[in-house]
Design an enzyme around this catalytic site. Structure first.
Site, PDB file in Angstrom:
ATOM      1  N   ASP A 103       0.768  -1.265   0.015  1.00  0.00           N
ATOM      2  CA  ASP A 103      -0.062   0.150  -0.110  1.00  0.00           C
ATOM      3  C   ASP A 103       0.980   1.425  -0.044  1.00  0.00           C
ATOM      4  OD1 ASP A 103       1.156  -0.264   2.575  1.00  0.00           O
ATOM      5  OD2 ASP A 103      -0.586  -0.140   3.652  1.00  0.00           O
ATOM      6  N   HIS A 104       2.058   0.983   0.466  1.00  0.00           N
ATOM      7  CA  HIS A 104       2.937   2.385   0.539  1.00  0.00           C
ATOM      8  C   HIS A 104       3.522   3.081  -0.717  1.00  0.00           C
ATOM      9  CE1 HIS A 104       1.941   1.973   4.875  1.00  0.00           C
ATOM     10  NE2 HIS A 104       2.842   3.137   5.153  1.00  0.00           N
ATOM     11  N   ASP A 168       3.583  -0.971  11.523  1.00  0.00           N
ATOM     12  CA  ASP A 168       3.031   0.223  11.159  1.00  0.00           C
ATOM     13  C   ASP A 168       2.695   1.014  12.469  1.00  0.00           C
ATOM     14  OD1 ASP A 168       2.516   2.008   8.488  1.00  0.00           O
ATOM     15  OD2 ASP A 168       0.999   2.373  10.099  1.00  0.00           O
ATOM     16  N   ARG A 456      -1.570  12.611  10.003  1.00  0.00           N
ATOM     17  CA  ARG A 456      -0.141  13.180  10.298  1.00  0.00           C
ATOM     18  C   ARG A 456       0.041  14.401   9.447  1.00  0.00           C
ATOM     19  NH1 ARG A 456       3.348   7.838  11.386  1.00  0.00           N
ATOM     20  NH2 ARG A 456       2.580   7.584  13.507  1.00  0.00           N
ATOM     21  N   SER A 651       6.453   7.532  13.141  1.00  0.00           N
ATOM     22  CA  SER A 651       6.127   6.203  12.296  1.00  0.00           C
ATOM     23  C   SER A 651       7.154   5.099  12.998  1.00  0.00           C
ATOM     24  CB  SER A 651       7.060   6.349  10.877  1.00  0.00           C
ATOM     25  OG  SER A 651       7.488   5.006  10.191  1.00  0.00           O
ATOM     26  N   ARG A 653       8.944   3.112  11.557  1.00  0.00           N
ATOM     27  CA  ARG A 653      10.033   2.558  10.563  1.00  0.00           C
ATOM     28  C   ARG A 653      11.320   2.451  11.371  1.00  0.00           C
ATOM     29  NH1 ARG A 653       9.370   8.401   7.617  1.00  0.00           N
ATOM     30  NH2 ARG A 653       7.158   7.614   7.660  1.00  0.00           N
TER      31      ARG A 653
HETATM   32  C1  MIC Z   1       3.257   6.559   8.513  1.00  0.00           C
HETATM   33  O1  MIC Z   1       2.089   6.860   8.419  1.00  0.00           O
HETATM   34  O2  MIC Z   1       4.157   7.396   8.910  1.00  0.00           O
HETATM   35  C2  MIC Z   1       3.843   5.451   8.049  1.00  0.00           C
HETATM   36  C3  MIC Z   1       4.373   5.527   6.665  1.00  0.00           C
HETATM   37  O3  MIC Z   1       2.614   4.554   7.572  1.00  0.00           O
HETATM   38  C4  MIC Z   1       4.744   4.549   8.904  1.00  0.00           C
HETATM   39  C5  MIC Z   1       5.338   3.500   8.605  1.00  0.00           C
HETATM   40  C6  MIC Z   1       6.472   3.473   7.731  1.00  0.00           C
HETATM   41  O4  MIC Z   1       7.258   4.495   7.730  1.00  0.00           O
HETATM   42  O5  MIC Z   1       6.810   2.817   6.695  1.00  0.00           O
HETATM   43  C7  MIC Z   1       3.927   4.246  10.470  1.00  0.00           C
HETATM   44  O6  MIC Z   1       3.110   5.047  10.641  1.00  0.00           O
HETATM   45  O7  MIC Z   1       4.539   3.707  10.970  1.00  0.00           O
HETATM   46 FE1  SF4 Z   2      -0.562   4.912   4.940  1.00  0.00          FE
HETATM   47 FE2  SF4 Z   2       0.434   5.572   7.338  1.00  0.00          FE
HETATM   48 FE3  SF4 Z   2      -0.863   7.265   5.799  1.00  0.00          FE
HETATM   49 FE4  SF4 Z   2      -2.224   5.239   7.045  1.00  0.00          FE
HETATM   50  S1  SF4 Z   2      -0.937   7.022   7.984  1.00  0.00           S
HETATM   51  S2  SF4 Z   2      -2.539   6.004   5.023  1.00  0.00           S
HETATM   52  S3  SF4 Z   2      -0.540   3.773   6.975  1.00  0.00           S
HETATM   53  S4  SF4 Z   2       0.985   6.129   5.369  1.00  0.00           S
END
Ligand code: MIC
Ligand code: SF4
Length: 850
Positions: A103-104, A168, A456, A651, A653
């Site tokens: 999905d990312h 995640d 976010r 995140s 990550r």
């Molecule tokens: C996000 O919303 O910041 C992400 C991208 O989903 C991250 C995960 C990632 O960095 O791959 C998260 O929320 O953990």
């Molecule tokens: Fe994707 Fe993270 Fe955004 Fe949710 S918050 S849509 S998991 S990037």
């Protein structure tokens, strides 16, 4: 209610049944031990203790506890690193039901169909890798286009009373269906997939009582926007938020999901709600009536005890009360999700702060807000555009959360409605939420405003432009604001002028919690793994720039650290987006060396207030952070990163921890950490330290040489000392704290948690091996591998040679054991600790249906 057609299958039914049958006795036992009524969170936690974990009255925010989660979910951007680590753990199959969701990695450009085709082409290598690893090791695989991990989990896997972890931070979304669902780094997922217990500090508990009822323009999103304003981005750290009260039961299950989802934005470990009729309705509508039936039978165990909700202050560490009947729609932002402004105050706040008020783009959808209810309520506003003769003033985009939602909203005419206001429908993926948005003109870096229903809004997150002011609101408010094109428009009180010059008012949104005709989908996008994956080949090309097999990190050298250079003293907010940016960098998530080129490029240097510009103290020149660090690494010089409050917020990550580790940073010293990031640092063998006295942040100077003292006696709850040797000859000695327990100290010593797992697995393997032909060589190579992991290079060679020599003389088994026991620095693989660190596999780790 109509059932969902074309569902892949009902997952985990046996596992859920087994859990529910044990829950009553486990809860009863816990109640006798803690000697008081229990919250829902405690019931779920105590029902998921690892089999080797003694049941105790755990200290909230104090005791480290071993759990056995029911399942694991990973999304493509984090799954690459998690699965690369899992592959080195040497297990044939995952020990608990696990899934991967693509999905990312889909860039939003023109629209779903073309964007998906391009992504499949651009990221083919990664998708092929993920699907073949899933196939081999028994993980369920959700193809690109199937949807965003958290929506797919809510629709298919979440269940009341369950416990899951996911790579995640928004895994917490599943709390909407009454789970304890926790975001973690990949190394934690590896533990659980490898059949080991999963450790978590027993959380504190925040109770949020919802009274009244949502009405008019207010939606579930406004509850969490308000909560974020109250608790701030770090107010939930180390805590589970449990919602209860009539306001909770009166809202939809997906609304609860939204609230839990954004609990990540207050740093909460997770959030959850008690099982109720909205959850039953959702389970049935998403094709899982069997699970609803099972849950109904244990309903009392899927809610906190009545005494708790009657007298919450007695049982929660903190209680907040919100009256939904009086709650106003909010907009949070810019640049931080906790800056909450009720819509009625936006005019004055925007003027006071100089926020641009013209809205360029309104974006709805994402994992947070793309339920059928959200979309139908937003569509009710879009419909008013033509009904009232209006013209939409901003661009408008939709990212549906899953193919099931997308298919159903298309069938029910909502996509047509949005089309009529000029909307773009992007793929069922993260897209603009994580900077995978090819926004035309963003490169000009102009000051501008967008509003979205994501979670976010950190600087640069959505389109890479640091001057984009992003505000977070409910999908219905975002739609109304996009129609008006004005951030200060309050739809409750204000009117709009239509094309005929008349003043018109928007009617409050209306919609359906669930589709009246039931959900439908043609191809949900699920691929089940092979029954026997042992023959499946996983290929990683050595020349790939997207994927790279992992080499173990070096073990601790066994001494204090001296002469470290300061890489950066980060000023202010330093989220994981600042440490390891997403957007275009997402493409390197499977290649540690390449992604390390984004290390801290978003952080502000305290000394010159610039982004990505730090002093190379070897040359005196300023350069980009990764370049300076690579220079230190080339010369074998360690370094330290200093940070402010809530460092690593956002995140899950683990790249944000692995990159500095890979490039030779030894210590991250901050005022405070976000939970997941702190654990990620520990797992990767890094020293994660906090100032005992936060004022000492000011003592760190740009040219300091820094020593870390006390490592040879590194032990739980014993602070370490940092000596700052200043350029002018002066010196400051400061105390720094840490939260490492015994087990975690062994990760540090071994170089990483994965190294330790490897050491222990090899020890176990060599113990079980009967001497056969060629064993001398085998033992020599095991010994070599072990010492390489736990000792610095030169020493390792010598020790391995010795081991091989001894192996030929003595029993091979003994030789290997000795190397570990004797030569590992400071008893790194000491038997007792080793045993604890390894923990026994959780007992019910049988792979069920994926
Ligand atoms: C996000 O919303 O910041 C992400 C991208 O989903 C991250 C995960 C990632 O960095 O791959 C998260 O929320 O953990
Ligand atoms: Fe994707 Fe993270 Fe955004 Fe949710 S918050 S849509 S998991 S990037």
């Amino acid at each position: 209610m109509l059932l969902l057609k074309n569902k892949p299958m009902v997952f985990d039914l046996d596992m859920i049944q087994a859990l529910y049958s044990k829950m009553p006795s486990r809860i009863a036992k816990a109640r006798t031990i803690v000697k008081r009524p229990l919250t829902l969170s405690e019931k779920i936690l105590y029902s998921h203790l690892d089999t080797n974990q003694k049941v105790e009255n755990f200290g909230r925010g104090k005791s480290y506890v071993d759990f056995a989660p029911d399942r694991v979910a990973m999304q493509d951007a984090t799954a690459q690193m998690a699965l690369l680590q899992f592959m080195s753990a040497g297990r044939p199959k995952v020990a608990v039901p696990s899934t991967v969701h693509c999905d990312h990695l889909i860039v939003a450009r023109t629209g779903a169909k073309e964007d998906l085709t391009i992504a499949n082409d651009e990221s083919r290598e990664v998708f092929d890798f993920l699907s073949s690893v899933s196939n081999k090791y028994g993980l369920g695989f959700w193809k690109p286009g199937a949807g965003i991990i958290h929506q797919v989990v809510l629709e298919n896997y979440a269940f009341p009373g369950g416990m899951m972890i996911g790579t995640d931070s928004h895994t917490v979304n599943a709390g909407g269906l009454g789970m304890v669902a926790i975001g973690v780094g990949g190394a934690d997922a590896v533990d659980v997939m490898a059949g080991m217990a999963w450790e978590l500090k027993f959380p504190k508990l925040i109770g949020i009582k919802l009274t009244g009822r949502l009405n008019g323009w207010t939606s579930a999103k406004d509850v969490i926007l308000k909560v974020a304003g109250i608790l701030t981005v770090k107010g939930g750290t180390g805590a589970i938020i449990e919602y209860f009260g009539e306001g909770a039961t009166s809202m939809s299950c997906t609304g609860k999901g939204t609230i839990c989802n954004m609990g990540a934005e207050v740093g909460a470990t997770t959030s959850t709600f008690g099982y109720d009729e909205s959850m039953e309705r959702y389970l049935i509508a998403t094709g899982r009536p069997e699970i609803a039936k099972l849950a109904n039978n244990v309903r009392e165990h899927l809610n906190g005890d009545p005494e708790v909700y009657a007298n919450p202050a007695k049982y929660f560490d903190q209680v907040v009360e919100i009256n939904l009947s009086e709650l106003e729609p909010h907009l949070n932002g810019p640049f931080t999700p906790d800056l909450a402004t009720p819509i009625s105050k936006m005019k004055e706040e925007a003027a006071r702060n100089g926020w641009p008020t013209h809205i360029e783009v309104g974006l709805i959808g994402s994992c947070t807000n793309s339920s059928y209810e959200d979309i139908s309520r937003a569509a009710s506003l879009a419909r008013q555009v033509s009904d009232k003769g209006l013209k939409t003033k901003s661009e408008f985009t939709i990212t549906p959360g899953s193919e099931q939602v997308r298919y159903t909203i298309e069938r029910d005419g909502f996509i047509d409605t949005f089309d009529r206001i000029g909307a773009k429908v992007f793929a069922n993926a993260c897209g603009p939420c994580i900077g995978m948005w090819n926004r035309v003109g963003a490169e000009k870096k102009e000051k501008n405003t967008i509003v979205h229903s994501f979670n976010r809004n950190f600087q640069s997150r959505n389109d890479g432009n640091p001057n984009t002011y992003a505000f977070v609101g409910s999908p219905e408010l975002v739609t109304a604001l996009a129609i008006a094109g004005d951030l200060t428009f309050n739809p409750i009180t204000d009117t709009l002028v239509n094309e005929a010059g008349q003043r018109v008012k928007l009617d409050p949104p209306t919609g359906d919690e669930l589709p009246i005709k039931g959900f439908d989908v043609k191809d949900a996008g699920f691929v089940a793994p092979a029954k026997d994956g042992s023959k499946v080949q996983v290929k990683v090309s050595p020349t790939s720039d997207r994927l790279q097999l992992l080499a173990p990190f070096k073990a601790w050298e066994g001494t204090d650290l001296t002469g470290l250079r300061l890489l950066i003293k980060a000023k202010g907010k330093c989220t994981t987006d600042h440490i390891s940016m997403a957007g275009k960098w997402l493409k390197y998530r499977g290649h540690l060396d390449n992604i390390s080129n984004n290390l801290l490029i978003g952080a502000t240097n305290f000394f010159n207030e610039k982004i990505n510009s730090v002093k190379n103290t070897m040359t005196g020149q300023y350069d980009e952070v990764p370049k300076v660090q690579r220079n230190y690494k080339a010369q074998g010089i360690g370094s330290i990163v200093v940070g402010d409050e809530n460092y690593g917020e956002g995140s899950s990550r683990e790249h944000a921890a692995m990159e500095p580790r890979h490039l030779g940073v030894r210590v991250i010293l901050v005022k405070s950490f976000a939970r997941i990031h702190e654990t990620n640092l520990k797992k990767q063998g890094m020293l994660a330290l906090t100032f005992a006295n936060k004022e000492d942040y000011n003592k760190v100077q740009e040219d300091d040489r820094i020593d870390v003292i006390g490592l040879t006696e590194f032990s739980p709850e014993k602070p370490l000392t940092l000596v700052l040797h200043h350029r002018n000859g002066g010196e400051d000695s400061i105390t720094v704290n840490h939260t490492y327990n015994k087990n975690q100290i062994e990760w540090f010593k071994a170089g990483s948690a994965l190294n330790l797992m490897g050491i222990l697995a090899s020890t176990q393997a060599s113990k079980n091996e009967a001497p056969k032909t060629g064993l001398i060589e085998k033992v020599a190579s095991v010994a070599k591998a072990l010492v390489r992991r736990v000792l610095p290079k030169a020493k390792a060679k010598k020790t391995a040679k010795k081991a091989a020599k001894k192996a030929s003389a003595k029993s091979p088994k003994k030789a290997a054991k000795k190397v570990v026991a004797k030569k590992a620095p400071k008893k790194a693989a000491k038997k007792v600790t080793a045993k604890k660190a390894m923990k026994k596999p959780a007992k019910k780790k049988v792979v069920k249906k994926k």
